[in-house]
Every structure is written in structure tokens, then in C-alpha cells.
Design a protein around this motif. Structure first.
Motif, PDB file in Angstrom:
ATOM      1  N   UNK A   2     -20.886 -25.870  13.664  1.00 24.48           N
ATOM      2  CA  UNK A   2     -20.386 -25.859  12.290  1.00 24.48           C
ATOM      3  C   UNK A   2     -21.179 -24.920  11.378  1.00 24.48           C
ATOM      4  N   UNK A   3     -22.054 -24.114  11.955  1.00 26.24           N
ATOM      5  CA  UNK A   3     -22.875 -23.206  11.145  1.00 26.24           C
ATOM      6  C   UNK A   3     -21.986 -22.269  10.340  1.00 26.24           C
ATOM      7  N   UNK A   4     -22.354 -22.096   9.076  1.00 28.83           N
ATOM      8  CA  UNK A   4     -21.587 -21.214   8.188  1.00 28.83           C
ATOM      9  C   UNK A   4     -22.521 -20.734   7.083  1.00 28.83           C
ATOM     10  N   UNK A   5     -23.005 -19.499   7.189  1.00 30.67           N
ATOM     11  CA  UNK A   5     -23.935 -18.985   6.192  1.00 30.67           C
ATOM     12  C   UNK A   5     -23.773 -17.472   6.066  1.00 30.67           C
ATOM     13  N   UNK A   6     -24.431 -16.909   5.077  1.00 32.86           N
ATOM     14  CA  UNK A   6     -24.389 -15.468   4.815  1.00 32.86           C
ATOM     15  C   UNK A   6     -25.802 -14.922   4.869  1.00 32.86           C
ATOM     16  N   UNK A   7     -26.002 -13.829   5.581  1.00 29.47           N
ATOM     17  CA  UNK A   7     -27.321 -13.225   5.690  1.00 29.47           C
ATOM     18  C   UNK A   7     -27.682 -12.503   4.395  1.00 29.47           C
ATOM     19  N   UNK A   8     -28.961 -12.133   4.269  1.00 33.15           N
ATOM     20  CA  UNK A   8     -29.390 -11.379   3.106  1.00 33.15           C
ATOM     21  C   UNK A   8     -28.714 -10.031   2.992  1.00 33.15           C
ATOM     22  N   UNK A   9     -28.214  -9.505   4.106  1.00 33.12           N
ATOM     23  CA  UNK A   9     -27.494  -8.223   4.099  1.00 33.12           C
ATOM     24  C   UNK A   9     -26.050  -8.390   3.641  1.00 33.12           C
ATOM     25  N   UNK A  10     -25.595  -9.641   3.546  1.00 35.94           N
ATOM     26  CA  UNK A  10     -24.250  -9.898   3.055  1.00 35.94           C
ATOM     27  C   UNK A  10     -23.223 -10.172   4.127  1.00 35.94           C
ATOM     28  N   UNK A  55     -32.165 -21.540 -10.211  1.00 40.84           N
ATOM     29  CA  UNK A  55     -32.252 -20.962  -8.864  1.00 40.84           C
ATOM     30  C   UNK A  55     -32.166 -22.018  -7.773  1.00 40.84           C
ATOM     31  N   UNK A  56     -32.617 -23.224  -8.064  1.00 41.19           N
ATOM     32  CA  UNK A  56     -32.602 -24.263  -7.033  1.00 41.19           C
ATOM     33  C   UNK A  56     -31.251 -24.961  -6.909  1.00 41.19           C
ATOM     34  N   UNK A  57     -30.442 -24.924  -7.970  1.00 41.10           N
ATOM     35  CA  UNK A  57     -29.146 -25.619  -7.934  1.00 41.10           C
ATOM     36  C   UNK A  57     -27.977 -24.685  -7.659  1.00 41.10           C
ATOM     37  N   UNK A  58     -27.958 -23.536  -8.314  1.00 44.34           N
ATOM     38  CA  UNK A  58     -26.840 -22.585  -8.140  1.00 44.34           C
ATOM     39  C   UNK A  58     -27.388 -21.175  -8.250  1.00 44.34           C
ATOM     40  N   UNK A  59     -28.070 -20.762  -7.210  1.00 42.15           N
ATOM     41  CA  UNK A  59     -28.773 -19.481  -7.227  1.00 42.15           C
ATOM     42  C   UNK A  59     -27.798 -18.305  -7.209  1.00 42.15           C
ATOM     43  N   UNK A  60     -28.097 -17.216  -7.944  1.00 39.05           N
ATOM     44  CA  UNK A  60     -27.277 -16.000  -7.842  1.00 39.05           C
ATOM     45  C   UNK A  60     -27.328 -15.426  -6.434  1.00 39.05           C
ATOM     46  N   UNK A  61     -26.209 -14.914  -5.957  1.00 38.74           N
ATOM     47  CA  UNK A  61     -26.108 -14.361  -4.611  1.00 38.74           C
ATOM     48  C   UNK A  61     -25.316 -13.053  -4.631  1.00 38.74           C
ATOM     49  N   UNK A  62     -25.523 -12.164  -3.646  1.00 40.43           N
ATOM     50  CA  UNK A  62     -24.703 -10.949  -3.569  1.00 40.43           C
ATOM     51  C   UNK A  62     -23.234 -11.303  -3.340  1.00 40.43           C
ATOM     52  N   UNK A  63     -22.355 -10.560  -3.980  1.00 40.67           N
ATOM     53  CA  UNK A  63     -20.930 -10.875  -3.907  1.00 40.67           C
ATOM     54  C   UNK A  63     -20.126  -9.585  -3.909  1.00 40.67           C
ATOM     55  N   UNK A  64     -19.153  -9.490  -2.990  1.00 44.01           N
ATOM     56  CA  UNK A  64     -18.261  -8.337  -2.934  1.00 44.01           C
ATOM     57  C   UNK A  64     -16.992  -8.670  -3.708  1.00 44.01           C
ATOM     58  N   UNK A  65     -16.841  -8.027  -4.851  1.00 41.15           N
ATOM     59  CA  UNK A  65     -15.751  -8.336  -5.777  1.00 41.15           C
ATOM     60  C   UNK A  65     -14.722  -7.212  -5.747  1.00 41.15           C
ATOM     61  N   UNK A  66     -13.488  -7.550  -5.452  1.00 41.20           N
ATOM     62  CA  UNK A  66     -12.408  -6.559  -5.445  1.00 41.20           C
ATOM     63  C   UNK A  66     -11.380  -6.836  -6.535  1.00 41.20           C
ATOM     64  N   UNK A  67     -11.735  -7.661  -7.528  1.00 38.15           N
ATOM     65  CA  UNK A  67     -10.796  -8.018  -8.579  1.00 38.15           C
ATOM     66  C   UNK A  67     -10.751  -6.976  -9.695  1.00 38.15           C
ATOM     67  N   UNK A  68     -11.860  -6.251  -9.903  1.00 37.55           N
ATOM     68  CA  UNK A  68     -11.873  -5.249 -10.964  1.00 37.55           C
ATOM     69  C   UNK A  68     -10.915  -4.107 -10.642  1.00 37.55           C
ATOM     70  N   UNK A  69     -11.115  -3.523  -9.444  1.00 37.37           N
ATOM     71  CA  UNK A  69     -10.271  -2.424  -8.980  1.00 37.37           C
ATOM     72  C   UNK A  69      -9.889  -2.713  -7.544  1.00 37.37           C
ATOM     73  N   UNK A  70      -8.603  -2.783  -7.262  1.00 41.90           N
ATOM     74  CA  UNK A  70      -8.162  -3.171  -5.923  1.00 41.90           C
ATOM     75  C   UNK A  70      -8.576  -2.167  -4.861  1.00 41.90           C
ATOM     76  N   UNK A  71      -8.764  -0.910  -5.253  1.00 45.06           N
ATOM     77  CA  UNK A  71      -9.090   0.123  -4.268  1.00 45.06           C
ATOM     78  C   UNK A  71     -10.579   0.214  -3.990  1.00 45.06           C
ATOM     79  N   UNK A  72     -11.400  -0.557  -4.703  1.00 48.16           N
ATOM     80  CA  UNK A  72     -12.836  -0.503  -4.524  1.00 48.16           C
ATOM     81  C   UNK A  72     -13.394  -1.915  -4.370  1.00 48.16           C
ATOM     82  N   UNK A  73     -14.553  -1.982  -3.740  1.00 46.02           N
ATOM     83  CA  UNK A  73     -15.307  -3.232  -3.667  1.00 46.02           C
ATOM     84  C   UNK A  73     -16.535  -3.071  -4.552  1.00 46.02           C
TER      85      UNK A  73
END
Length: 854
Positions: A449-457, A717-735
């Protein structure tokens, strides 16, 4: 030999091996102690911990077996030809374990250790190493109740498919979790046969659809061939030729194969094999001058440097292949350079590496290294930083990145196991695992059931068969300026959790051995309303959709991380956007940040040189130096906002920003309060005022005000820490690669607290601006806080309305503008008097002006 027969013989061999190497039950009952019949002499590397992870790596290329003699105890085999690149992978596992031990959020109450062995690319040695990991290496033990933690809770490796089959056949009986970083045989996806086997490299099943194969005679090749034939039957293609290469690479067989290739009308040759089996085949291909073929390489030899010489360019130029996804590991290179040999025999593999790296020996009188006598003595002080080898090269981490993910997968599984609440557990009676008497099979449940994201994203999880979701880089062998072969990435093969495998190629970037003239129509059929089905218009595909077949009914929508090219016939990876140090905007902001830091340092030097003058001593010079130091932090925190977002930069950027600005504003607030206190103490009714504003009280006030911001940041930081995120909502052609703030409430509290302190400082300074004191800084503080508040009030709407990287630029601009405003408004008048009008920086001059005012 067929796969099932091979597995049967392997299992029989293991059974006989265990039968002849176990002590009898009678001897155990009589002595009450279990005694090992013998101890395997293996090259290894060890670090202690509360729980131990095992590792298997082929650090040597070859195994040498001594001559057999039944009159003396058999000598163990030894390994030759050290593989520096694989040793880097072993060190990557050590790095990951140490990184996890330093992480306060992952396994905070325990430490991990590791025990790594070299399998020397030999099944027998690999199996001996696995048995040693599973049973331990103690000479004897009397704890026949088998309590306490197991010798290892999981194993990273083996990297090869055949040893993984053998090891999983036995250790799988006890559900010992095995996470391989390089074993790709699709046969290992059989959950019934290998119930505790996982891997962070995709299975061969995701490569075979596009390959015609010439295969090697091992489990890796046999199962790949079967899968390919099934796929070709499914798609109705015709296989002109398929052959299995023998292990001994018989020259007659290779000549036969090259003859078939040369006589065939096929112009695309797909080779599914390991690199070592291909060397004699490719030599024969060059000798026969078989040109005009497009070679398709399997993952096992796509990135092999053996064929990248000019002599192979006419034959293999334009080769397309699939490579493991490349990753980046922050801090790995520094860790690799800190390696040092020790006298601990459990870490003898480090000493072997050191001897091979520097051509020296730790043994007196020297020793033979790979058949050559070496007498140079190793001091242990040799410098790794001056070497340029695959060990120190971290620019192309592929297998090592898989090792890194495998260690983290086991760590996350153990972490989730420890979070179990009694009465809500997954085991019988809703029980949880006993961490003191942990059983490896209990860890398998959580590993699935492992499900995580590495520091590289990168996202890491396993499907129901224990396979990682497939993602490959598509590589193309292209000619370089010196006539050799250079590898370029020209696409991606990706498979999501709910999508089929998608192959994306940038055909314009591909170097072919022959050119195709095929025309592709990027249109779709649109039926005309009220007319028969045969009446339609051809409409171009919309942005983000493609069509590469004629008379398509609908266009194909590109996956989330891809976009259509200009011709709308291919999905290409979306452009990734973030504020980079290479952008003109990023360069400008970085320059401004460093300039502000240098100006702060210059003002500190000026103040330190004139520290005994009245201007500097006014209103506590200690606060002035503290204010300058905090302003330097404000300028430097800008650097955390520039560059590709990483987990640690996302967590630090707002924390450092918030704390440094609170330290700055609280220093200004205390300065203002001191001004008011000095004025009140000059009047008869307020003579006792200054005793409440001494140096100790000032420091304590600044410390308490800053500590409140530290608490806000820590909770955020301990409850809801900021994390890297790939957002495609601003421009559909870019991440847009950005830092998700995690908690809007946390970010709002951080900014709100700064705003509160700034408002109080502004109010007090405004009220004290006309006090008759020559050392009165209130008017300058009022002006500085006016600039500060104006900048941050304007920041909010500008930040909300700015898209992508420009939102980060707006935040950086607000930081720099407010920092420069505070710096110049407060310190510029003082520096002006100190440097240009020293006659006004005297006690007499100040007293004289005071008399005039009165």
C-alpha cells in the motif's frame, strides 16, 4: 531449458543445499543452542540500527573458483574486476538510510541500519548472501523461541532476474519483503509464486510491444520472448525471425544470426538482451558491415557505453532504446566523497573499493588486485574529490535512483506499520504488528500500500503484482562532433495507474538510419448534420489533441503531462516552467538579493568601525546590528525562491522569510519603544520608565516576538507542509513547477503576524515622530514602515493575479522592495552623517543643536 523447469531445478538445489547445511534436531535439543555449520565469506558493508535492511549488489564482474580438493576444507570463491558504478548504487542505499535517520518525520523514534553484500554476478553467491541476510551471521544463538526482530526486515535487490527468482522462491515462503531495483523479468509479476517480491523498475511487459527480438538464454530473455509473441499475435503482426542466444555465445550461432539479419528484408531489428551477450554479436555485425538497419534496444543495453565508439556509428547510429527514468538525489555526491575505509571487516568492500580506486593495498607487502601485484600502500587519506569516475558522477542516476526509491519504500512501509492503532489493525482480531517481535510478512501488507512522492517529485507506488508504474526515457543514439555516439532523450514511455502504456516521441529530434516519407494527417472526421454518415468535414485537432492516422473519427487527447506539437500528430512532454537562475528575471532578482546582502555587510562594517560615536550608540547599537543581520537574512531568503522547487526549499522558503522579517520588525518595534521611553524618562513624572527598557528587556522582547513566529512555522510545517507541485491549471500547454503552500491558514497566520507587528511599529513611530530628541529615529522608522506596509498591501492583489513563475517573482520583489526600504530609510541618514559630515557626529555638535532647539 524452459522457465518452469529452471525454477524446479533451482528449488531442488536450494532444498538439497539447506538439507546438508543444517544441524540435526537431536543436537539442537541436547545443547539448547543452534550452531552454524559454516560461515560464508562475503564482501559486505554494514551499519547498525534498530532495524536492518539487507542489500544485494553485483559489485564485482566475475567470480573465480579455487581448485577443488576433498582432502582439505574447500576454499571460498573470490571476486575480481571491481564495478565502481554498481558500488555507487550500494552507497546510494547507505545514503538513503542515513537520510531517513536524519528525517524527523519519517521513522522518528527508530534508526535504520543496513547490511549489504556483493553477489559477484553469481547465482550461488547471491543465494548465500540472501540466506545470510535472512538467517543472520551469528555463529550461534540460544534463543530457540525466535523472539526479537529478524536479522533483516527487508532486502533491496537482487538486481538480476534469475537470482531474484531463486531468492524469492525460498524467502517468499516466509514472506520476507524483497524490493529489486533492476530485475525486470515479467515472470516475477506472478503474485502466487512470488508473494513478497516488489520492484521499483518496471517489468519487461511494458517494452515488448515494439520489439522484434534476438534474445539471451536466461529467464530475462525467455519470458520477454513469450510476451512479445503474445503481443504480436494480438496485433496481427508477422514475426520474420526470432532466436535465443546461448550463454556461451558460440561463434557459429552468432554467424548464423547475422546471416539471417543480412538476408532478411526487414529493416528494423529489435534486440532484447543484456549488454554482455550483445558484444560478440555486434562485433560480427561490424565485421559483416550490416548497415541500413534501424536497431531498437531494450532497456538493458540502451545506455551501455561499450558501443559508443566511432567504429559502431555506421551500424548503430540512430538506435532507439528505452532507458530507466533518470532522477536526481540531492546531497548524494557530497555523501559519496565523504567515504573513508575502516578496519572493520564487516565493511571490507569499502577497503576493496579504495584499493581499486587508488591502485594501492592495505595489506603488508602488497596484494594482487585483479591479477596484478600492487605494492603501493594505502594511507586512507587519499582524496576522492580529485577523481573523475562513474562513482562520483551523479548526473545520470538511473539504477541508483531506483535503489533510493526502494529504500524509501521499505521505510515508508515500516513507518505506516508503526502508526497502527491497536484495535484498528489489519491483522487478525484487528490487531497491529508487535514492533518488538516484528515479522517480515507483516511489513509486506504495508509495502503493498506504499504511496509517496520523492524529493525529486516522482510518485512511487506498487500495483497488485508488486510492479512499479512504468515510466521510461526514450533514447536515441546520435553522432557527436568527434565521430562517436552520444545519447539524447527524444521521448517518454509512460503508464498511469488507470491508463494504457503511451509512447511519446519527438520525431523531429530523432536521428534515423533511414528516412520515412509517410504523411500523417492531424485531422478528424466531423459529420455533417442531416446528411449520411459518409458526408463529413476534416477538422484540425484542437490544442492538446492529436491524430496520426488517416480518417480518424476522434482526436486522441494527450496525457496530463504532454501536449500536442505544432503539427498535432504527436504528444510531446509539456514545457516545465519555474523561476530559474538562468532566466533574465531570475538573474536580475538574484543580483538584487546579493547586492542588498553586500550593502548590509558594508553598513555593518561602517557601524563597527564607528561603534563609539554618538550616532551609532543612539538607541542601543546592539539593536542596530541585530536589525542589519536580520535584513541580510531577508535578502538571502530570496535565493530559496529561485530554482526548481525541491521538498526542502519549499519547506524552508516561507519559514526563513517569516522568521527573518519578524526578527527585523521586532527589532524596529523595540527601537521605537526605546525612543518613547527615553523621552518619557526625561520628564519628572516618568523618571522610572527606562528601568523597564534596559538591554536585557530589549533582547527578551525581540526573542519572544520572534519565538511566536517560529511556533507558527513549526505548526504549519508539521501539519500541512508545503510540497513541490506540478500545476497545469494556469496554462494547459505548460507545467508550472511550484510550491503548494499546504495550508492557507498557516500561510495567512505567518503573513498576518508580520503585518500586525508592522502596524504596531508604524503606529508607535508615527506618534513619536516629533519628539524633541536629537537621537530620535521615529521619523525615519515611520517612513520605513510606511514603505513596508505599502509594498505588502500592494503585494496581495498582485500575487493573486500573477500566473506561474511570475507569482514567485512578485513575492521576491515584495521581499526585496520592503528590505531595501527598511535598509535605506533607517540607515542611510546615519551613514550620511558618519561618512560625509563627521563634524555632526560629536557630542558637542549634538548638544549645540539641542540648545538651539530649546
Amino acid at each position: 531449458m524452459r522457465g518452469s523447469e529452471r525454477e524446479m531445478w533451482i528449488t531442488l538445489y536450494i532444498f538439497l543445499y539447506l538439507s546438508f547445511n543444517c544441524v540435526s534436531a537431536d543436537s539442537i535439543l541436547k545443547s539448547g543452542t543452534c550452531q552454524l555449520q559454516g560461515r560464508f565469506k562475503l564482501n559486505g558493508m554494514y551499519q547498525d540500527g534498530d532495524f536492518i535492511l539487507g542489500g544485494l549488489f553485483h559489485v564485482h564482474f566475475f567470480t573465480v573458483f579455487p581448485e577443488l580438493s576433498f582432502r582439505t576444507e574447500p576454499e571460498p570463491p573470490y571476486c575480481e574486476k571491481f564495478n565502481i558504478e554498481i558500488f555507487q548504487q550500494a552507497q546510494t542505499m547507505a545514503f538513503a538510510v542515513n537520510e531517513i535517520n536524519k528525517n524527523p518525520k519519517l521513522l522518528p523514534s527508530i534508526t535504520l541500519g543496513y547490511h549489504l553484500y556483493d553477489n559477484c554476478v553469481r547465482l550461488g553467491i547471491a543465494f548465500r548472501a540472501a540466506i545470510s541476510l535472512a538467517s543472520g551471521t551469528e555463529e550461534s544463538f540460544s534463543n530457540l523461541n525466535c523472539t526479537g526482530p529478524p536479522p533483516v526486515i527487508g532486502i533491496v535487490g537482487d538486481p538480476s532476474s534469475t537470482p531474484s527468482i531463486a531468492i524469492s522462491n525460498v524467502l517468499g515462503l516466509f514472506r520476507v519483503p524483497i524490493v529489486s531495483h533492476y530485475a525486470t523479468c515479467s515472470c516475477l509479476s506472478d503474485r502466487k509464486k512470488y508473494p513478497s517480491f516488489f520492484r521499483t523498475i518496471p517489468s519487461d511487459a511494458f517494452q515488448v510491444r515494439a520489439m522484434v527480438q534476438i534474445l539471451s538464454d536466461d529467464d530475462y530473455g525467455i519470458y520477454a520472448a513469450q510476451l512479445f509473441q503474445q503481443e504480436m499475435q494480438l496485433f496481427g503482426h508477422c514475426v520474420a525471425f526470432s532466436e535465443i542466444l546461448p550463454h556461451d555465445n558460440n561463434h557459429r550461432d552468432i554467424q548464423y544470426i547475422t546471416g539471417v539479419i543480412q538476408a532478411s528484408t526487414a529493416r528494423v531489428v529489435v534486440v532484447f538482451s543484456t549488454s554482455s551477450f550483445l558484444i560478440p554479436l555486434m562485433e560480427e555485425v561490424v565485421l559483416q558491415n550490416i548497415t541500413g538497419r534501424q536497431w531498437i534496444a531494450s532497456e538493458a543495453w540502451t545506455t551501455s557505453p561499450v558501443y559508443h565508439t566511432p567504429r559502431f556509428l555506421p551500424i548503430l547510429g540512430g538506435t532507439l532504446g528505452i532507458a530507466i527514468r533518470r532522477g536526481e538525489i540531492e546531497g548524494l555526491r557530497e555523501f559519496l566523497l565523504r567515504l573513508h575505509p575502516s578496519n572493520d571487516q564487516k565493511n571490507n568492500i569499502v577497503r576493496i573499493f579504495w584499493e581499486n580506486m587508488f591502485g594501492c593495498s592495505f595489506e603488508k607487502g602488497g596484494r594482487a588486485i585483479d591479477g596484478e601485484q600492487v605494492k603501493k600502500v594505502c594511507t586512507g587519506q587519499e582524496d576522492l574529490s580529485i577523481t573523475e569516475t562513474p562513482y562520483t558522477d551523479v548526473s545520470g542516476l538511473r539504477a541508483a535512483y531506483n535503489v533510493y526509491k526502494a529504500v524509501y519504500a521499505l521505510a515508508h512501509a515500516l513507518h505506516e506499520l508503526m502508526q497502527c492503532e491497536e484495535g484498528r489493525g489489519p491483522f487478525s482480531g484487528n490487531s497491529c504488528a508487535d514492533i518488538i517481535n516484528l515479522k517480515p510478512w507483516q511489513l509486506v501488507h504495508y509495502l503493498q500500500k506504499v504511496n509517496f512522492t520523492t524529493g525529486f517529485g516522482d510518485h512511487v507506488s506498487f500495483d497488485k503484482n508488486g510492479d512499479a508504474l512504468a515510466i521510461y526515457d526514450v533514447m536515441n543514439w546520435q553522432p557527436s562532433s568527434d565521430g562517436s555516439i552520444r545519447i539524447h532523450t527524444v521521448g517518454v514511455v509512460n503508464k498511469g495507474a488507470a491508463t494504457e502504456m503511451v509512447l511519446m516521441l519527438d520525431e523531429d529530434a530523432i536521428y534515423w538510419n533511414f528516412k520515412s516519407k509517410k504523411v500523417i494527417n492531424s485531422t478528424r472526421q466531423a459529420r455533417r448534420k442531416g446528411l449520411p454518415v459518409c458526408c463529413f468535414d476534416c477538422l484540425p485537432c484542437r490544442d492538446g489533441e492529436i491524430s496520426n492516422i488517416t480518417d480518424a473519427i476522434d482526436c486522441t487527447v494527450c496525457p496530463d503531462e504532454f501536449w500536442s506539437n505544432s503539427d498535432k500528430d504527436q504528444c510531446i512532454p509539456k514545457e516545465v516552467e519555474f523561476l530559474s537562475y538562468k532566466d533574465p528575471l531570475g538573474i536580475s532578482l538574484t543580483t538584487a538579493s546579493l547586492l542588498g546582502t553586500c550593502i548590509c555587510a558594508l553598513v555593518m562594517v561602517i557601524f563597527a568601525h564607528h561603534r563609539n560615536t554618538p550616532i551609532v550608540r543612539a538607541n542601543n547599537s546592539e539593536l542596530s546590528f541585530l536589525l542589519l543581520s536580520s535584513l541580510k537574512l531577508c535578502f538571502l531568503c530570496v535565493l530559496l525562491f529561485i530554482g526548481q522547487p525541491q521538498l526542502w526549499t519549499c519547506q524552508l522558503r516561507h519559514a526563513v522569510f517569516g522568521i527573518s522579517f519578524v526578527l527585523c520588525i521586532s527589532s524596529i518595534l523595540v527601537k521605537t519603544m526605546v525612543v518613547i521611553a527615553v523621552f518619557k524618562s526625561s520628564r519628572p513624572e516618568g523618571k522610572g520608565t527606562m528601568k523597564w527598557f534596559g538591554a536585557a528587556q530589549q533582547r527578551c522582547t525581540v526573542l519572544v516576538l520572534t519565538a511566536l513566529q517560529v511556533v507558527i512555522c513549526a505548526v504549519w510545517l508539521s501539519t500541512a507542509s508545503p510540497t513541490p507541485h506540478k500545476n497545469s491549471q494556469y496554462t494547459r500547454s505548460k507545467i508550472v513547477y511550484e510550491c503548494a503552500i499546504g495550508s492557507v491558514a498557516g500561510f495567512s497566520m505567518l503573513l498576518g503576524y508580520i503585518g500586525l507587528l508592522a502596524a504596531v511599529s508604524f503606529l508607535l513611530a508615527f506618534l513619536a515622530r516629533n519628539l524633541p530628541d536629537n537621537f530620535n529615529e521615529a521619523k525615519f522608522i515611520t517612513f520605513s514602515m510606511l514603505i513596508f506596509c505599502a509594498v505588502w498591501i500592494a503585494f496581495v492583489p498582485a500575487y493573486v493575479s500573477s500566473p506561474g513563475k511570475y507569482a514567485v517573482a512578485v513575492e521576491i520583489f515584495a521581499i526585496l522592495a520592503s528590505s531595501f526600504g527598511l535598509l535605506f530609510a533607517i540607515f542611510a541618514p546615519k551613514c550620511y552623517i558618519i561618512l560625509l559630515h563627521p563634524e555632526r557626529n560629536t557630542k558637542n555638535a549634538i548638544i549645540g543643536r539641542e540648545a538651539q532647539k530649546k
